[in-house]
Design a protein around this motif. Structure first.
Motif, PDB file in Angstrom:
ATOM      1  N   MET A 115       0.827  -1.205   0.000  1.00  0.00           N
ATOM      2  CA  MET A 115       0.000   0.000   0.000  1.00  0.00           C
ATOM      3  C   MET A 115       0.862   1.256   0.000  1.00  0.00           C
ATOM      4  O   MET A 115       0.569   2.235  -0.696  1.00  0.00           O
ATOM      5  CB  MET A 115      -0.922   0.034   1.233  1.00  0.00           C
ATOM      6  CG  MET A 115      -2.031  -0.976   1.220  1.00  0.00           C
ATOM      7  SD  MET A 115      -3.126  -0.839  -0.179  1.00  0.00           S
ATOM      8  CE  MET A 115      -3.971   0.663   0.183  1.00  0.00           C
ATOM      9  N   GLU A 116       1.941   1.235   0.760  1.00  0.00           N
ATOM     10  CA  GLU A 116       2.795   2.425   0.819  1.00  0.00           C
ATOM     11  C   GLU A 116       3.498   2.653  -0.501  1.00  0.00           C
ATOM     12  O   GLU A 116       3.656   3.797  -0.956  1.00  0.00           O
ATOM     13  CB  GLU A 116       3.805   2.277   1.959  1.00  0.00           C
ATOM     14  CG  GLU A 116       3.127   2.374   3.298  1.00  0.00           C
ATOM     15  CD  GLU A 116       4.089   2.733   4.402  1.00  0.00           C
ATOM     16  OE1 GLU A 116       5.309   2.664   4.162  1.00  0.00           O
ATOM     17  OE2 GLU A 116       3.605   3.071   5.485  1.00  0.00           O
ATOM     18  N   ASN A 117       3.898   1.552  -1.148  1.00  0.00           N
ATOM     19  CA  ASN A 117       4.531   1.708  -2.466  1.00  0.00           C
ATOM     20  C   ASN A 117       3.547   2.244  -3.478  1.00  0.00           C
ATOM     21  O   ASN A 117       3.903   3.027  -4.355  1.00  0.00           O
ATOM     22  CB  ASN A 117       5.096   0.360  -2.937  1.00  0.00           C
ATOM     23  CG  ASN A 117       6.379   0.033  -2.206  1.00  0.00           C
ATOM     24  OD1 ASN A 117       7.100   0.945  -1.796  1.00  0.00           O
ATOM     25  ND2 ASN A 117       6.670  -1.241  -2.038  1.00  0.00           N
ATOM     26  N   VAL A 118       2.295   1.804  -3.388  1.00  0.00           N
ATOM     27  CA  VAL A 118       1.266   2.322  -4.298  1.00  0.00           C
ATOM     28  C   VAL A 118       1.123   3.832  -4.123  1.00  0.00           C
ATOM     29  O   VAL A 118       1.063   4.594  -5.084  1.00  0.00           O
ATOM     30  CB  VAL A 118      -0.085   1.613  -4.046  1.00  0.00           C
ATOM     31  CG1 VAL A 118      -1.258   2.479  -4.474  1.00  0.00           C
ATOM     32  CG2 VAL A 118      -0.131   0.308  -4.780  1.00  0.00           C
ATOM     33  N   LEU A 119       1.112   4.274  -2.865  1.00  0.00           N
ATOM     34  CA  LEU A 119       0.963   5.704  -2.601  1.00  0.00           C
ATOM     35  C   LEU A 119       2.159   6.470  -3.137  1.00  0.00           C
ATOM     36  O   LEU A 119       2.023   7.558  -3.697  1.00  0.00           O
ATOM     37  CB  LEU A 119       0.814   5.955  -1.096  1.00  0.00           C
ATOM     38  CG  LEU A 119      -0.547   5.624  -0.502  1.00  0.00           C
ATOM     39  CD1 LEU A 119      -0.539   5.837   0.994  1.00  0.00           C
ATOM     40  CD2 LEU A 119      -1.630   6.495  -1.128  1.00  0.00           C
ATOM     41  N   ARG A 120       3.345   5.832  -2.977  1.00  0.00           N
ATOM     42  CA  ARG A 120       4.552   6.490  -3.458  1.00  0.00           C
ATOM     43  C   ARG A 120       4.504   6.631  -4.967  1.00  0.00           C
ATOM     44  O   ARG A 120       4.945   7.612  -5.531  1.00  0.00           O
ATOM     45  CB  ARG A 120       5.779   5.676  -3.043  1.00  0.00           C
ATOM     46  CG  ARG A 120       6.999   6.540  -2.768  1.00  0.00           C
ATOM     47  CD  ARG A 120       8.176   5.733  -2.343  1.00  0.00           C
ATOM     48  NE  ARG A 120       8.054   5.273  -0.978  1.00  0.00           N
ATOM     49  CZ  ARG A 120       8.723   4.240  -0.467  1.00  0.00           C
ATOM     50  NH1 ARG A 120       9.540   3.553  -1.211  1.00  0.00           N
ATOM     51  NH2 ARG A 120       8.558   3.910   0.796  1.00  0.00           N
ATOM     52  N   GLN A 121       3.948   5.617  -5.660  1.00  0.00           N
ATOM     53  CA  GLN A 121       3.899   5.666  -7.124  1.00  0.00           C
ATOM     54  C   GLN A 121       2.827   6.620  -7.609  1.00  0.00           C
ATOM     55  O   GLN A 121       2.885   7.096  -8.722  1.00  0.00           O
ATOM     56  CB  GLN A 121       3.609   4.263  -7.694  1.00  0.00           C
ATOM     57  CG  GLN A 121       4.823   3.353  -7.654  1.00  0.00           C
ATOM     58  CD  GLN A 121       4.446   1.900  -7.921  1.00  0.00           C
ATOM     59  OE1 GLN A 121       3.317   1.614  -8.322  1.00  0.00           O
ATOM     60  NE2 GLN A 121       5.369   0.993  -7.698  1.00  0.00           N
ATOM     61  N   GLY A 122       1.802   6.870  -6.766  1.00  0.00           N
ATOM     62  CA  GLY A 122       0.791   7.854  -7.142  1.00  0.00           C
ATOM     63  C   GLY A 122      -0.464   7.263  -7.767  1.00  0.00           C
ATOM     64  O   GLY A 122      -1.559   7.776  -7.604  1.00  0.00           O
TER      65      GLY A 122
END
Lengths: 354, 360
Positions: free
Chosen positions: B290-297
């Protein structure tokens, strides 16, 4: 003279069908509960079958089991029937089935009532059975070397410890029986010889009880030998001593245990019986109300429902007549056949005259 | 070099979140099971508390009860978090809490493991406690007139009948103590006074056992008096006689009983521990993805999930440095009120590096 007539509007019929559906499920569960209560009672009776003389008391749990199983089926069908009841097109399917079904269901309910009455009434039977069974158990206590009786000692000891009782009526029963086997008696000892000589049958009778009669709640170590002899023990008075050994008899203990069990089961089955009767009464009303609707154009009209079309006496007479006819059906047919043949034989000789 | 990296599509992430939500609720149920197991064990020990000398044996059921409570709470929170993880906007609410939650749960699983080990290790403590407790109970067997001890006779008798045992190690323990109260001894009889005199402490010792030692399976009526005297009874050899009295000692019988219970409980706790660990792993993957998804936008894109961002060694070194610098953070190097003669270098600032929490 219709019995207990009631008017049913369409709404009332719908409500009756819904209530019946719910009640039939409750009664099905009640049937399952009756069956399991029967199984439980049977296993409890089986555990102590060695101290019971006969198995007549098993009629109670057997009846309960049969009634429970049968009522499962009966109530399941009641539920199915009331689902179809409100639909005038599907209801005629069940028409022919309903009369015999209701007869069987009423019979089952009566059997349930009989089982309840038996569970209260068979106390005397149980007591008599236990009296003989315990008497034999105490008599064969010493026969640990006889095949078939070698476990009596263990059974009686464990029974007395578990139910906190001693002897049949009370502990004095042990004084009247030789419960010490001859294998463990020293016949050279003067004491033993005197004891045996003083007895008519040559039994070794003493005022002692087995260790399993001892009460752990007693403040002093258990006195099991020479119970009636105050001088044999220090600071001991046999009349005043209450806590030394169990004072209750095993017959009384077992009867009260089983009667308690059967009374609670009887009360539970009585409530299940009441539910069952309400299911049958509702089903009968629904059937009669729906039969009046059949064939009419307005299926939502108000109809009358009743329990019995004629009075109780007339219905009973009709019912017995029907049953008798069924049984005599073959006889009647044979008689009619002979009468017809006789008439034909009479008719033919007249023909040539005309 | 991430540890155990797995790529998650959007649907995989959603499925993971849903599965974890269900598993967290199952874990709440297992937490309640732990709680009830703890209560059961406490009740079982309390029933025999008169025969146990110390209260340390209560530590195991208390630990299980506490752990059960914490497990319920943690998994309830975990269920809430996973439920919200499907939606990236709701996940933002929990973003900062998730990492501490995972760390706490990780340490909590160690508590579970400790609980399981305590179940197996309690045996030794229990044995000692029972040994002393039974000894005292047998000593006070005769004191049915002393308040506080008047029920010990009944307790010991019922124990011996129920557990089919006699004495502490064996029936001979009854020969070494006076279990018949002086109130019931006829001091005017020569036999009694002889026995009392022959004993150093003036105790009435004899080779007798209480009736509760009798074995109902014996073919002959129970011999509880003059047990070691072959000539006192007809056709009796005390060395050969096996069925007359219970052969087992009560300490061994009780120990077997409690060990059996504890082993089953220990096994259950180990299974619950494994289950909790797997749920925790799932939550960690969900968090990182989930955090990586947020980082990717882009909320619908693929993302990576992992257990640790760098290898074990690097992460350990990084955290160790943080902890070291945490200590230096509050040193008084740049307090303006104190005049320090510190050697300055061009281009360096006296502001210490900000402590960065365990980075993801």
């Amino acid at each position: 003279m219709v019995l207990m007539k009631m008017k049913f509007s369409f709404q009332k019929r719908v409500k009756l069908a819904q209530a019946l559906w719910l009640l039939s499920w409750v009664a099905t569960i009640g049937g399952a509960v009756t069956f399991s209560l029967g199984v439980f009672l049977k296993t409890e009776l089986q555990r102590r079958s060695e101290v019971m003389d006969n198995t007549e008391i098993h009629a109670v749990p057997n009846t309960l089991m049969i009634v429970g199983l049968a009522s499962l089926g009966v109530n399941f069908f009641a539920g199915r029937m009331c689902q179809d009841a409100l639909d005038p097109s599907r209801f005629p399917r069940w028409k022919g089935l309903l009369q015999p079904y209701l007869a069987v269901a009423v019979f089952l309910a009566l059997v349930m009532l009989v089982a309840i009455v038996m569970s209260y009434a068979m106390k005397g039977n149980l007591e008599a059975s236990l009296k003989v069974g315990l008497k034999n158990g105490i008599r064969y206590y010493k026969d640990t070397d006889t095949p078939g009786r070698c476990y009596q000692k263990q059974t009686i000891d464990q029974l007395q410890m578990e139910f906190q009782c001693c002897g049949n009526t009370d502990f004095r029963d042990w004084f009247e029986v030789q419960w010490v086997s001859n294998r463990y008696l020293d016949f050279n000892s003067k004491e033993v010889k005197d004891c045996i000589k003083s007895n008519v049958d040559g039994h070794y009778l003493v005022d002692s009880v087995p260790f399993s009669c001892c009460n752990p709640s007693s403040p002093r170590p258990c006195i099991q030998h020479r119970l009636t002899n105050d001088s044999a023990h220090y600071s001991y008075e046999y009349e005043a001593e209450e806590l030394n050994i169990y004072v209750r008899g095993c017959r009384e203990a077992l009867v009260s245990y089983y009667m308690g069990l059967m009374n609670s089961i009887g009360a539970g089955v009585l409530s299940i019986f009441l539910v069952q009767m309400s299911v049958l009464v509702s089903l009968r009303y629904l059937q009669t109300a729906m039969e009046a609707v059949a064939g009419q154009e307005n299926t939502e009209m108000e109809t009358e429902g009743y329990l019995l079309e004629k009075s109780v006496k007339a219905t009973a007479k009709e019912f017995t007549d029907k049953v008798l006819t069924l049984l005599q059906l073959n006889q009647v047919q044979a008689v009619e056949g002979q009468a017809a043949e006789g008439q034909a034989a009479e008719a033919t000789p007249e023909k040539p005259v005309s | 070099m991430a540890v155990l990296k797995v790529t998650f599509t959007k649907t995989k992430r959603d499925k993971l979140a849903q599965v974890l939500w269900i598993l967290n609720w199952v874990s709440v149920v297992t937490g309640m099971i732990l709680l009830s197991i703890g209560f059961f064990l406490k009740v079982e020990i309390q029933r025999r508390q008169e025969l146990m000398s110390n209260r340390e044996v209560y530590s195991v059921p208390n630990m299980l009860i506490a752990v059960g409570h914490i497990a319920c709470a943690i998994n309830f929170l975990g269920g809430k978090i996973c439920y919200d993880c499907v939606d990236t906007t709701k996940f933002l609410r929990w973003k900062l809490l998730m990492l501490p939650y995972i760390i706490c749960t990780f340490f909590f699983t160690f508590c579970l493991l400790a609980g399981a080990f305590m179940c197996y290790a309690m045996r030794h403590e229990l044995e000692e406690s029972l040994s002393i407790g039974l000894q005292d109970a047998m000593r006070f067997y005769k004191d049915t007139d002393t308040p506080g001890r008047c029920f010990l006779k009944r307790t010991v008798d019922l124990l011996q009948i129920q557990f089919q045992c006699c004495g502490n190690d064996g029936f001979r323990d009854w020969f070494h103590i006076q279990w018949i109260s002086n109130r019931y001894l006829d001091m005017s009889r020569g036999e009694v006074t002889d026995r009392l005199r022959s004993n150093v402490e003036g105790k009435y010792l004899s080779d007798e056992v209480p009736f509760s030692c009798c074995n109902p399976s014996s073919p002959r009526p129970c011999i509880q008096h003059q047990v070691t005297n072959n000539s006192a009874h007809y056709n009796y050899d005390y060395q050969v006689e096996e069925l007359n009295l219970w052969p087992k000692g009560c300490r061994q019988a009780l120990l077997e009983y409690y060990t059996h219970i504890m082993q089953s409980i220990g096994l259950t706790v180990l299974l619950i521990w494994l289950f909790e660990l797997s749920v925790l792993t799932g939550v960690r993957y969900l968090q990182t993805s989930m955090e990586n998804v947020l980082r990717q936008g882009d909320p619908d894109s693929k993302s990576d999930g992992w257990l640790l961002e760098n290898s074990f060694a690097e992460t350990a070194r990084y955290n160790f440095n943080i902890i070291k610098n945490l200590g230096k953070c509050y040193q008084v190097d740049d307090d303006p009120n104190i005049d320090f003669q510190t050697p300055t270098q061009p281009g360096s600032d006296n502001v210490p590096p900000k402590p960065i929490l365990f980075a993801t």
